[in-house]
Design an enzyme around this catalytic site. Structure first.
Site, PDB file in Angstrom:
ATOM      1  N   MET A   1      -3.414  20.013   4.700  1.00 36.51           N
ATOM      2  CA  MET A   1      -3.084  20.335   3.303  1.00 36.51           C
ATOM      3  C   MET A   1      -2.075  21.482   3.259  1.00 36.51           C
ATOM      4  SD  MET A   1      -7.022  20.223   1.935  1.00 36.51           S
ATOM      5  CE  MET A   1      -7.510  21.525   3.087  1.00 36.51           C
ATOM      6  N   ASP A   2      -0.815  21.144   3.348  1.00 41.58           N
ATOM      7  CA  ASP A   2       0.233  22.163   3.473  1.00 41.58           C
ATOM      8  C   ASP A   2       1.022  22.291   2.170  1.00 41.58           C
ATOM      9  OD1 ASP A   2       1.600  24.104   4.764  1.00 41.58           O
ATOM     10  OD2 ASP A   2       2.771  22.775   6.044  1.00 41.58           O
ATOM     11  N   GLY A   3       1.381  23.521   1.821  1.00 42.96           N
ATOM     12  CA  GLY A   3       2.273  23.728   0.688  1.00 42.96           C
ATOM     13  C   GLY A   3       1.683  24.466  -0.495  1.00 42.96           C
TER      14      GLY A   3
END
Length: 303
Positions: free
Chosen positions: A79-81
């Site tokens: 879960m990046d960003g």
């Protein structure tokens, strides 16, 4: 036959000259034949490039078009960003992580609705301890809050929750909450959410090797007993029936696995999305699943 071919070539030449005259008469600048041919070539290449981008980044598919029999059993997600999403929206970093936590609940809900058995999420890596102390404290508090507040929700949805990683460094209050939610949901079989907290793929393998060595020293296993199946039983993902993800999704445009499930991802299909995690909605999940279902998985064998 030769005369027919000659006639066709003559007609083609006349057509090109006529087309060239029309183009040059309507433009405020003169075009040479080479410029015209170059323009045609550029347009064709641009169309090909646009088609490629549509296929890779904006492929549109409806949920009804997905095939249930081809659904992955285990979907993992990095879960990046969250921080970039908050910065773009003019919000605090903590608000970005909170939006990411909400998205995970929605994401797992959709996955289970579509028939996916296991969802594993990289919530906090071992390397994340290197972030600012305020952000780390915020993340730990956020994880505890969501786990504590969602116990009844997971019971109602009959979803088992497991937390894997090195849990010795996290706050004691979070450890208690983890034990509470795992105990409250351990009997559920059809849906499984795994949260990786203070997790490292390298340390997972290292831990498995040390465990095998200790068992060998005690005479519990012999050299010939050591195989892939034994190692997989020693990994932290042994908590689920489907320990190796079929599909890994990473958001925000980064294209690496960042020390997540190094052993388990050996034959996992990878999907990298440019979308920041809080914006990774149902349409994007369906796009990832459609991409997965279009692939031919051979596992190194020729079929």
């Amino acid at each position: 036959m030769l005369s027919l071919l000659s006639s066709l070539l003559s007609l083609l030449f006349v057509f090109l000259i006529s087309f060239f005259i029309i183009i040059t008469s309507r433009c405020s600048f003169s075009l040479s034949l080479l410029n015209l041919l170059g323009f045609i070539k550029f347009t064709a290449l641009k169309d090909d490039d646009d088609n490629y981008k549509r296929d890779e980044g904006t492929y549109v598919v409806r949920e009804e078009e997905l095939q249930r029999e081809l659904m992955p059993k285990h979907v993992a997600v990095i879960m990046d960003g969250n921080r970039r999403w908050a910065k773009r929206a003019g919000l605090l970093t903590s608000q970005g992580h909170e939006a990411g936590a909400k998205r995970l609940i929605q994401f797992s809900e959709l996955c289970f609705k579509l028939g996916i058995h296991t969802v594993s999420a990289f919530a906090f890596s071992t390397e994340n301890w290197g972030r600012h102390k305020v952000e780390v404290k915020c993340l730990m508090s956020l994880i505890q809050h969501y786990l504590k507040s969602k116990i009844q929700y997971f019971q109602r949805e009959e979803t088992r929750v497991s937390v894997i990683g090195n849990l010795t460094k996290i706050p004691e209050s979070l450890r208690r909450t983890i034990h509470e939610i795992e105990a409250a949901t351990k009997s559920y079989k059809k849906k499984h959410l795994i949260l990786a907290i203070d997790y490292s793929g390298r340390l997972d393998i290292l831990r498995a090797c040390k465990s095998i060595v200790k068992k060998s020293e005690k005479g519990l296993i012999q050299e010939e007993d050591v195989d892939e199946a034994l190692i997989e039983r020693e990994l932290l993902t042994d908590c689920t029936e489907f320990s190796s993800p079929d599909l890994l999704i990473r958001t925000s445009g980064e294209q690496r696995i960042s020390n997540f499930f190094l052993w388990q991802l050996a034959y996992t299909e990878l999907f990298f999305s440019p979308v920041l995690w809080p914006d990774f909605d149902k349409d994007k999940l369906v796009e990832a699943l459609a991409s997965f279902q279009r692939r031919e998985r051979r596992f190194g064998c020729q079929i």
